[in-house]
Design a protein around this motif. Structure first.
Motif, PDB file in Angstrom:
ATOM      1  N   GLU A 142      57.580  36.956  46.587  1.00 50.82           N
ATOM      2  CA  GLU A 142      56.401  36.998  45.722  1.00 50.82           C
ATOM      3  C   GLU A 142      55.157  36.515  46.460  1.00 50.82           C
ATOM      4  O   GLU A 142      54.060  37.052  46.277  1.00 50.82           O
ATOM      5  CB  GLU A 142      56.648  36.158  44.468  1.00 50.82           C
ATOM      6  N   GLU A 143      55.317  35.485  47.299  1.00 51.58           N
ATOM      7  CA  GLU A 143      54.193  35.022  48.106  1.00 51.58           C
ATOM      8  C   GLU A 143      53.718  36.114  49.049  1.00 51.58           C
ATOM      9  O   GLU A 143      52.517  36.309  49.247  1.00 51.58           O
ATOM     10  CB  GLU A 143      54.587  33.773  48.904  1.00 51.58           C
ATOM     11  N   ALA A 144      54.666  36.837  49.625  1.00 60.18           N
ATOM     12  CA  ALA A 144      54.303  37.906  50.564  1.00 60.18           C
ATOM     13  C   ALA A 144      53.515  39.009  49.867  1.00 60.18           C
ATOM     14  O   ALA A 144      52.487  39.470  50.383  1.00 60.18           O
ATOM     15  CB  ALA A 144      55.568  38.483  51.202  1.00 60.18           C
ATOM     16  N   VAL A 145      53.990  39.457  48.700  1.00 56.13           N
ATOM     17  CA  VAL A 145      53.286  40.556  48.032  1.00 56.13           C
ATOM     18  C   VAL A 145      51.936  40.090  47.492  1.00 56.13           C
ATOM     19  O   VAL A 145      50.992  40.885  47.391  1.00 56.13           O
ATOM     20  CB  VAL A 145      54.129  41.187  46.900  1.00 56.13           C
ATOM     21  N   THR A 146      51.820  38.800  47.173  1.00 53.75           N
ATOM     22  CA  THR A 146      50.544  38.286  46.672  1.00 53.75           C
ATOM     23  C   THR A 146      49.543  38.111  47.798  1.00 53.75           C
ATOM     24  O   THR A 146      48.428  38.654  47.744  1.00 53.75           O
ATOM     25  CB  THR A 146      50.741  36.944  45.948  1.00 53.75           C
ATOM     26  N   LEU A 147      49.931  37.361  48.823  1.00 54.39           N
ATOM     27  CA  LEU A 147      48.972  36.998  49.864  1.00 54.39           C
ATOM     28  C   LEU A 147      48.730  38.126  50.854  1.00 54.39           C
ATOM     29  O   LEU A 147      47.585  38.512  51.101  1.00 54.39           O
ATOM     30  CB  LEU A 147      49.456  35.745  50.593  1.00 54.39           C
ATOM     31  N   VAL A 148      49.798  38.676  51.417  1.00 56.79           N
ATOM     32  CA  VAL A 148      49.618  39.758  52.391  1.00 56.79           C
ATOM     33  C   VAL A 148      49.113  41.013  51.687  1.00 56.79           C
ATOM     34  O   VAL A 148      48.243  41.723  52.198  1.00 56.79           O
ATOM     35  CB  VAL A 148      50.938  40.052  53.127  1.00 56.79           C
ATOM     36  N   GLY A 149      49.651  41.276  50.499  1.00 59.89           N
ATOM     37  CA  GLY A 149      49.193  42.443  49.753  1.00 59.89           C
ATOM     38  C   GLY A 149      47.714  42.373  49.429  1.00 59.89           C
ATOM     39  O   GLY A 149      46.997  43.372  49.507  1.00 59.89           O
ATOM     40  N   ALA A 150      47.230  41.187  49.063  1.00 58.33           N
ATOM     41  CA  ALA A 150      45.806  41.040  48.741  1.00 58.33           C
ATOM     42  C   ALA A 150      44.928  41.353  49.941  1.00 58.33           C
ATOM     43  O   ALA A 150      43.827  41.889  49.797  1.00 58.33           O
ATOM     44  CB  ALA A 150      45.535  39.622  48.248  1.00 58.33           C
ATOM     45  N   LEU A 151      45.405  41.031  51.134  1.00 64.03           N
ATOM     46  CA  LEU A 151      44.617  41.262  52.339  1.00 64.03           C
ATOM     47  C   LEU A 151      44.692  42.700  52.836  1.00 64.03           C
ATOM     48  O   LEU A 151      43.697  43.244  53.333  1.00 64.03           O
ATOM     49  CB  LEU A 151      45.093  40.318  53.450  1.00 64.03           C
ATOM     50  N   LEU A 152      45.866  43.330  52.707  1.00 55.83           N
ATOM     51  CA  LEU A 152      46.090  44.589  53.407  1.00 55.83           C
ATOM     52  C   LEU A 152      46.355  45.786  52.507  1.00 55.83           C
ATOM     53  O   LEU A 152      46.301  46.920  52.983  1.00 55.83           O
ATOM     54  CB  LEU A 152      47.283  44.441  54.370  1.00 55.83           C
ATOM     55  N   ARG A 153      46.663  45.580  51.241  1.00 56.78           N
ATOM     56  CA  ARG A 153      47.065  46.698  50.393  1.00 56.78           C
ATOM     57  C   ARG A 153      45.913  47.120  49.472  1.00 56.78           C
ATOM     58  O   ARG A 153      45.557  46.379  48.550  1.00 56.78           O
ATOM     59  CB  ARG A 153      48.291  46.323  49.571  1.00 56.78           C
ATOM     60  N   PRO A 154      45.345  48.303  49.667  1.00 56.67           N
ATOM     61  CA  PRO A 154      44.263  48.761  48.788  1.00 56.67           C
ATOM     62  C   PRO A 154      44.776  48.955  47.361  1.00 56.67           C
ATOM     63  O   PRO A 154      45.898  49.409  47.145  1.00 56.67           O
ATOM     64  CB  PRO A 154      43.842  50.106  49.405  1.00 56.67           C
ATOM     65  N   GLU A 155      43.954  48.589  46.403  1.00 56.57           N
ATOM     66  CA  GLU A 155      44.309  48.779  44.999  1.00 56.57           C
ATOM     67  C   GLU A 155      43.167  49.471  44.265  1.00 56.57           C
ATOM     68  O   GLU A 155      41.992  49.281  44.596  1.00 56.57           O
ATOM     69  CB  GLU A 155      44.606  47.436  44.335  1.00 56.57           C
ATOM     70  N   SER A 156      43.512  50.254  43.253  1.00 57.68           N
ATOM     71  CA  SER A 156      42.523  50.911  42.401  1.00 57.68           C
ATOM     72  C   SER A 156      42.899  50.649  40.947  1.00 57.68           C
ATOM     73  O   SER A 156      43.420  51.534  40.260  1.00 57.68           O
ATOM     74  CB  SER A 156      42.481  52.420  42.686  1.00 57.68           C
ATOM     75  N   PRO A 157      42.679  49.433  40.449  1.00 52.75           N
ATOM     76  CA  PRO A 157      43.079  49.120  39.079  1.00 52.75           C
ATOM     77  C   PRO A 157      42.339  49.987  38.075  1.00 52.75           C
ATOM     78  O   PRO A 157      41.145  50.257  38.222  1.00 52.75           O
ATOM     79  CB  PRO A 157      42.706  47.639  38.930  1.00 52.75           C
ATOM     80  N   ALA A 158      43.057  50.411  37.044  1.00 53.10           N
ATOM     81  CA  ALA A 158      42.491  51.328  36.060  1.00 53.10           C
ATOM     82  C   ALA A 158      42.141  50.641  34.753  1.00 53.10           C
ATOM     83  O   ALA A 158      41.427  51.209  33.929  1.00 53.10           O
ATOM     84  CB  ALA A 158      43.477  52.473  35.788  1.00 53.10           C
ATOM     85  N   THR A 159      42.621  49.427  34.538  1.00 50.84           N
ATOM     86  CA  THR A 159      42.355  48.710  33.289  1.00 50.84           C
ATOM     87  C   THR A 159      41.818  47.324  33.600  1.00 50.84           C
ATOM     88  O   THR A 159      41.921  46.831  34.727  1.00 50.84           O
ATOM     89  CB  THR A 159      43.646  48.567  32.446  1.00 50.84           C
ATOM     90  N   LEU A 160      41.257  46.697  32.569  1.00 47.89           N
ATOM     91  CA  LEU A 160      40.732  45.345  32.750  1.00 47.89           C
ATOM     92  C   LEU A 160      41.840  44.382  33.146  1.00 47.89           C
ATOM     93  O   LEU A 160      41.658  43.540  34.041  1.00 47.89           O
ATOM     94  CB  LEU A 160      40.067  44.872  31.444  1.00 47.89           C
ATOM     95  N   ALA A 161      43.009  44.509  32.509  1.00 50.39           N
ATOM     96  CA  ALA A 161      44.122  43.622  32.839  1.00 50.39           C
ATOM     97  C   ALA A 161      44.559  43.803  34.285  1.00 50.39           C
ATOM     98  O   ALA A 161      44.803  42.820  35.002  1.00 50.39           O
ATOM     99  CB  ALA A 161      45.296  43.882  31.897  1.00 50.39           C
TER     100      ALA A 161
END
Length: 302
Positions: free
Chosen positions: A199-218
């Motif tokens: 979970e730490e890996a997907v949170t920290l490394v993902g935040a730095l390297l994984r592009p996201e395109s959230p579609a909702t406010l949540a």
């Protein structure tokens, strides 16, 4: 991912794999150790996320109790079993045989899709080849999981390589192709600790390297939370390093600030954050530096 391939997204146990943030999937269970001598329903006991059958006789129980069926690396050449697994209507997680090429691996996933089930996810396990994982993700457009049950320490590297999710084996689960749970030769691991590391890996490394395109406010707020977690971790590390600098400098504390170095630092940061620009970054970094100096002074007085 390539510009010519549309990214697939597969839902497993309520988790969207291949869309948005990387995910952590626990509870991978293999029925292979029972060798067909124990009823699959009895072996599973309760609902599981990912289940690998020993034979076709296990498939009805998997259809009833699993969120996805695993085409295990050891039986990827058993085409009748592959076809039967794809025919369950569940998402299919296709592992790679250690000797299989990217083309063979992606081809087997395509074979499952040809059976009328396009909910196919690739999974690299055992001794992870992160280069192959990245290549398969780009070549297929399909989500790719990394089974880090054998070595949870590879979780961050797997996310950095582009894994859409991390698999952590549950009790009695498999540690990837040929595995039997645990982390290599060191014996069983603490599953809860492994999940936390993932979970730490997907949170920290993902935040730095994984592009996201959230579609909702949540979704947007969740993405911001991940970035803030990464920021907090980096700020804590920066403060610790700044404390070391204060002990090494001839003149420490606020009197020892090197304003020219700080301006150069902000200018370099602005090349990475051009929308913020130097003026806004200068205000941010001044606050960060002052917080670190205050912390260093507090520690010096103890």
């Amino acid at each position: 991912m390539t510009s010519t391939l549309e990214r697939h997204m597969v839902t497993i146990g309520g988790l969207r794999v291949g869309h948005g943030p990387a995910v952590v999937i626990g509870g991978r269970v293999s029925l292979r150790p029972h060798r067909g001598q124990v009823d699959a329903r009895e072996a599973l006991g309760e609902r599981a996320t990912l289940v690998e059958p020993y034979s076709a006789a296990d498939l009805p129980a998997i259809a009833a109790l699993a969120d996805a069926v695993v085409v295990g690396a050891t039986w990827t050449r058993d085409i009748p079993l592959v076809r039967a697994a794809a025919g369950l209507g569940l998402p299919v997680v296709v592992e790679r045989r250690p000797s299989a090429s990217v083309a063979e691996w992606v081809g087997l996933a395509g074979y499952c899709a040809a059976e009328g089930n396009d909910q196919v996810v690739l999974c690299e396990g055992g001794r992870l080849d992160l280069g192959v994982l990245r290549a398969a993700r780009a070549a297929s457009g399909r989500p790719v999981l990394a089974d880090v049950s054998r070595d949870p320490g590879l979780a961050a590297a797997a996310v950095a390589a582009g894994a859409d999710g991390l698999v952590v084996a549950g009790p009695g689960g498999s540690g990837g192709p040929g595995g039997s749970g645990g982390s290599g030769a060191s014996g069983p691991t603490d599953e809860a600790a492994d999940v936390r590391a993932a979970e730490e890996a997907v949170t920290l490394v993902g935040a730095l390297l994984r592009p996201e395109s959230p579609a909702t406010l949540a979704e947007c707020r969740e993405a911001i939370d991940r970035v803030d977690a990464a920021l907090a971790t980096l700020l804590e590390r920066r403060a610790a390093l700044a404390g070391v600098v204060q002990r090494l400098k001839p003149v420490g504390g606020f009197a020892g600030r090197d304003l020219a170095r700080e301006r150069a630092l902000v200018a370099r940061m602005a090349t990475r954050a051009p929308q913020l620009g130097e003026e806004r970054l200068a205000a941010v970094m001044n606050a960060v530096i002052e917080a670190g100096l205050h912390l260093a002074e507090e520690r010096a007085r103890r």
